[in-house]
Design a protein around this motif. Structure first.
Motif, PDB file in Angstrom:
ATOM      1  N   HIS A   1      47.405 -18.519   1.955  1.00  0.00           N
ATOM      2  CA  HIS A   1      46.361 -18.505   2.981  1.00  0.00           C
ATOM      3  C   HIS A   1      46.771 -17.596   4.136  1.00  0.00           C
ATOM      4  O   HIS A   1      45.959 -16.793   4.638  1.00  0.00           O
ATOM      5  CB  HIS A   1      46.130 -19.934   3.482  1.00  0.00           C
ATOM      6  CG  HIS A   1      45.161 -20.018   4.616  1.00  0.00           C
ATOM      7  ND1 HIS A   1      43.787 -19.812   4.460  1.00  0.00           N
ATOM      8  CD2 HIS A   1      45.362 -20.265   5.949  1.00  0.00           C
ATOM      9  CE1 HIS A   1      43.198 -19.924   5.626  1.00  0.00           C
ATOM     10  NE2 HIS A   1      44.131 -20.207   6.560  1.00  0.00           N
ATOM     11  N   ASP A   2      48.033 -17.693   4.532  1.00  0.00           N
ATOM     12  CA  ASP A   2      48.525 -16.844   5.628  1.00  0.00           C
ATOM     13  C   ASP A   2      48.432 -15.368   5.258  1.00  0.00           C
ATOM     14  O   ASP A   2      48.048 -14.523   6.080  1.00  0.00           O
ATOM     15  CB  ASP A   2      49.969 -17.213   5.975  1.00  0.00           C
ATOM     16  CG  ASP A   2      50.081 -18.607   6.562  1.00  0.00           C
ATOM     17  OD1 ASP A   2      49.052 -19.152   7.003  1.00  0.00           O
ATOM     18  OD2 ASP A   2      51.217 -19.167   6.554  1.00  0.00           O
ATOM     19  N   VAL A   3      48.781 -15.042   4.004  1.00  0.00           N
ATOM     20  CA  VAL A   3      48.738 -13.635   3.568  1.00  0.00           C
ATOM     21  C   VAL A   3      47.296 -13.120   3.586  1.00  0.00           C
ATOM     22  O   VAL A   3      47.028 -11.992   4.032  1.00  0.00           O
ATOM     23  CB  VAL A   3      49.373 -13.499   2.172  1.00  0.00           C
ATOM     24  CG1 VAL A   3      49.115 -12.113   1.599  1.00  0.00           C
ATOM     25  CG2 VAL A   3      50.874 -13.772   2.238  1.00  0.00           C
ATOM     26  N   ARG A   4      46.367 -13.946   3.112  1.00  0.00           N
ATOM     27  CA  ARG A   4      44.962 -13.512   3.093  1.00  0.00           C
ATOM     28  C   ARG A   4      44.442 -13.297   4.517  1.00  0.00           C
ATOM     29  O   ARG A   4      43.684 -12.352   4.775  1.00  0.00           O
ATOM     30  CB  ARG A   4      44.116 -14.552   2.367  1.00  0.00           C
ATOM     31  CG  ARG A   4      44.357 -14.549   0.845  1.00  0.00           C
ATOM     32  CD  ARG A   4      43.553 -15.633   0.179  1.00  0.00           C
ATOM     33  NE  ARG A   4      43.741 -15.612  -1.267  1.00  0.00           N
ATOM     34  CZ  ARG A   4      43.232 -16.496  -2.107  1.00  0.00           C
ATOM     35  NH1 ARG A   4      42.498 -17.509  -1.614  1.00  0.00           N
ATOM     36  NH2 ARG A   4      43.440 -16.410  -3.402  1.00  0.00           N
ATOM     37  N   GLN A   5      44.799 -14.201   5.402  1.00  0.00           N
ATOM     38  CA  GLN A   5      44.391 -14.050   6.790  1.00  0.00           C
ATOM     39  C   GLN A   5      44.928 -12.746   7.376  1.00  0.00           C
ATOM     40  O   GLN A   5      44.203 -11.997   8.057  1.00  0.00           O
ATOM     41  CB  GLN A   5      44.893 -15.227   7.618  1.00  0.00           C
ATOM     42  CG  GLN A   5      44.149 -16.532   7.398  1.00  0.00           C
ATOM     43  CD  GLN A   5      42.774 -16.486   8.025  1.00  0.00           C
ATOM     44  OE1 GLN A   5      41.766 -16.176   7.328  1.00  0.00           O
ATOM     45  NE2 GLN A   5      42.680 -16.745   9.306  1.00  0.00           N
ATOM     46  N   VAL A   6      46.177 -12.470   7.087  1.00  0.00           N
ATOM     47  CA  VAL A   6      46.785 -11.246   7.607  1.00  0.00           C
ATOM     48  C   VAL A   6      46.085 -10.011   7.025  1.00  0.00           C
ATOM     49  O   VAL A   6      45.809  -9.031   7.733  1.00  0.00           O
ATOM     50  CB  VAL A   6      48.297 -11.225   7.296  1.00  0.00           C
ATOM     51  CG1 VAL A   6      48.886  -9.859   7.623  1.00  0.00           C
ATOM     52  CG2 VAL A   6      49.020 -12.317   8.077  1.00  0.00           C
ATOM     53  N   ILE A   7      45.748 -10.057   5.732  1.00  0.00           N
ATOM     54  CA  ILE A   7      45.059  -8.913   5.106  1.00  0.00           C
ATOM     55  C   ILE A   7      43.681  -8.717   5.726  1.00  0.00           C
ATOM     56  O   ILE A   7      43.272  -7.581   6.040  1.00  0.00           O
ATOM     57  CB  ILE A   7      44.958  -9.137   3.584  1.00  0.00           C
ATOM     58  CG1 ILE A   7      46.369  -9.086   2.946  1.00  0.00           C
ATOM     59  CG2 ILE A   7      44.044  -8.084   2.960  1.00  0.00           C
ATOM     60  CD1 ILE A   7      46.379  -9.433   1.474  1.00  0.00           C
ATOM     61  N   ARG A   8      42.967  -9.836   5.917  1.00  0.00           N
ATOM     62  CA  ARG A   8      41.634  -9.747   6.510  1.00  0.00           C
ATOM     63  C   ARG A   8      41.690  -9.192   7.930  1.00  0.00           C
ATOM     64  O   ARG A   8      40.914  -8.291   8.294  1.00  0.00           O
ATOM     65  CB  ARG A   8      40.973 -11.129   6.501  1.00  0.00           C
ATOM     66  CG  ARG A   8      39.505 -11.107   7.002  1.00  0.00           C
ATOM     67  CD  ARG A   8      38.775 -12.408   6.675  1.00  0.00           C
ATOM     68  NE  ARG A   8      39.447 -13.571   7.210  1.00  0.00           N
ATOM     69  CZ  ARG A   8      40.123 -14.439   6.462  1.00  0.00           C
ATOM     70  NH1 ARG A   8      40.205 -14.250   5.157  1.00  0.00           N
ATOM     71  NH2 ARG A   8      40.703 -15.493   7.014  1.00  0.00           N
TER      72      ARG A   8
END
Length: 420
Positions: free
Chosen positions: A335-342
């Motif tokens: 979830h943290d990685v997706r947030q960072v990508i977004r």
């Protein structure tokens, strides 16, 4: 006492010993007489020794005794008048240390030498102790008693060298008690004289012999208690030095707790009694087994405690959520990685948008300032053949070639006239 007068000597007998030959020898009586004359010239002398033979003869005017050196195998017969002995508190006994004032006497008939004493004194215990104390100071000054010289006794000797009296109780005490503590111990026993004139020589030889044996790990010198006179050999200087030169660790077990011969000081360990020596040279097998059992028990307890402690730590680690449900950690990180990508994409889009607007603005400014823009409005740029821009009529001459640059393309021209 006088001896019978000898017969006259032949006239042809040599006068000097150097003049004698095999064909012209001295008669025995002449040699004996000359020895007697020589000895008669010797003065009386004080002599010290140990009485080793004395058979008192009641009613006799003369008594006979034998004095022996306490450190060497040497003795002398002594005669003394009975009336001299009567002046003593008690007559000398075998083993006593005495000094006599005597004159050498040679008996020609028997060819024997003896001492004729006219005075005798017993060497007291106080004097003997004073001599031992003086010797003790000399040896201590040489460093023979220093603690740094003493060797450590082996923990478990395979072979024990034992120097003791013949069939003595000291031998029994050492052997029986040592084998009761450690049955496998072996003994190399040397039975010697432990008192008297032969004690120093025999004890020293026994120690040297055992010291040369590579199998002997420790040497014990043992005897029971006794008087100061009986223990004198163990304070003898030559014996003390012999012990100091030995390379094998040595235990002294002489006398009882109150006895203190010099051997105790030079030995590597001083045992109060022969039994104490046995307890010191070998460990007690039952005690060692008990210690092994206790050590094994302590090791088991330590290992069990360590395993229990590590198990508790492992259980604590395994009970943590991250190890109980490992997917929880991965899901949160996903979830943290997706947030960072977004967030990164949004930031990049905004950055590109701002950069595009800035580029358009700068392009408009460039186009506004560009000469091409001016040319598009109908202006032209006039250049000489060398490319120099013409700004005034004076920059060219009549007939010079020109290049006229337009918004699209260029024209070649020639100056026909200048108007300043």
């Amino acid at each position: 006492m006088t001896e019978p007068t000898s017969r006259p000597l032949p006239a042809e007998v040599p006068q000097k010993a150097l003049d004698t030959t095999a064909t012209s020898p001295w008669p025995v009586r002449l040699l004996a007489e000359k020895i007697k004359v020589y000895i008669d010239r010797m003065p009386p002398v004080w002599v010290e020794g140990q009485v080793v033979q004395f058979n008192q003869r009641p009613g006799s005017g003369m008594q006979w005794l034998t004095l022996r050196d306490t450190e060497a195998d040497a003795s002398l017969p002594v005669t003394i008048f009975s009336r001299v002995l009567l002046t003593l508190a008690q007559p000398p006994a075998e083993g006593d240390h005495v000094v006599v004032h005597a004159k050498p006497v040679f008996w020609t008939k028997r060819g024997t030498l003896q001492m004729q004493a006219n005075e005798i004194k017993a060497v007291g215990v106080g004097e003997l102790l004073a001599r031992i104390e003086a010797l003790k100071k000399v040896l201590a000054a040489e460093g023979l008693f220093d603690v740094s010289r003493k060797r450590k006794l082996p923990f478990l000797p395979a072979v024990v060298g034992l120097v003791c009296g013949r069939e003595s109780k000291a031998e029994h005490d050492v052997v029986v008690n040592a084998r009761a503590r450690w049955p496998q111990v072996r003994f190399e026993i040397r039975e010697v004289a432990v008192q008297g004139v032969n004690a120093v020589r025999e004890v020293s030889n026994a120690i040297a012999e055992l010291d040369r044996d590579p199998q002997v790990d420790v040497i014990v010198v043992a005897r029971g208690g006794g008087s100061v006179e009986d223990l004198l050999p163990f304070s003898n200087e030559s014996l003390v030095r012999a012990v100091a030169q030995a390379r094998t660790p040595l235990v002294s077990a002489i006398g009882h707790e109150t006895d203190a011969p010099l051997l105790d000081l030079v030995a590597d360990y001083r045992a109060s009694t022969p039994t104490d020596a046995a307890k010191r040279i070998v460990p007690d097998v039952s005690e060692e087994r008990l210690r092994l059992t206790q050590a094994r028990s302590r090791m088991r307890g330590a290992i069990a405690a360590m395993l229990e402690r590590e198990q508790r730590g492992l259980d604590g680690v395994r009970s943590r959520p991250v190890l109980a449900t490992p997917k929880t950690m991965l899901e949160s990180r996903e979830h943290d990685v997706r947030q960072v990508i977004r967030h990164g994409r949004h930031a990049l889009d905004a950055l590109l948008l701002r950069a595009g607007g800035e580029i358009g603005r700068l392009a408009a400014q460039v186009r506004t300032l560009s000469p091409a823009s001016t040319l598009e409005r109908g202006y032209a740029v006039v250049q000489r053949a060398d490319g120099h821009v013409v700004r005034r009529p004076d920059d060219v001459a009549v007939g010079a070639g020109l290049r006229v640059r337009l918004a699209e393309g260029a024209l070649d021209a020639q100056v026909t006239a200048t108007n300043a």
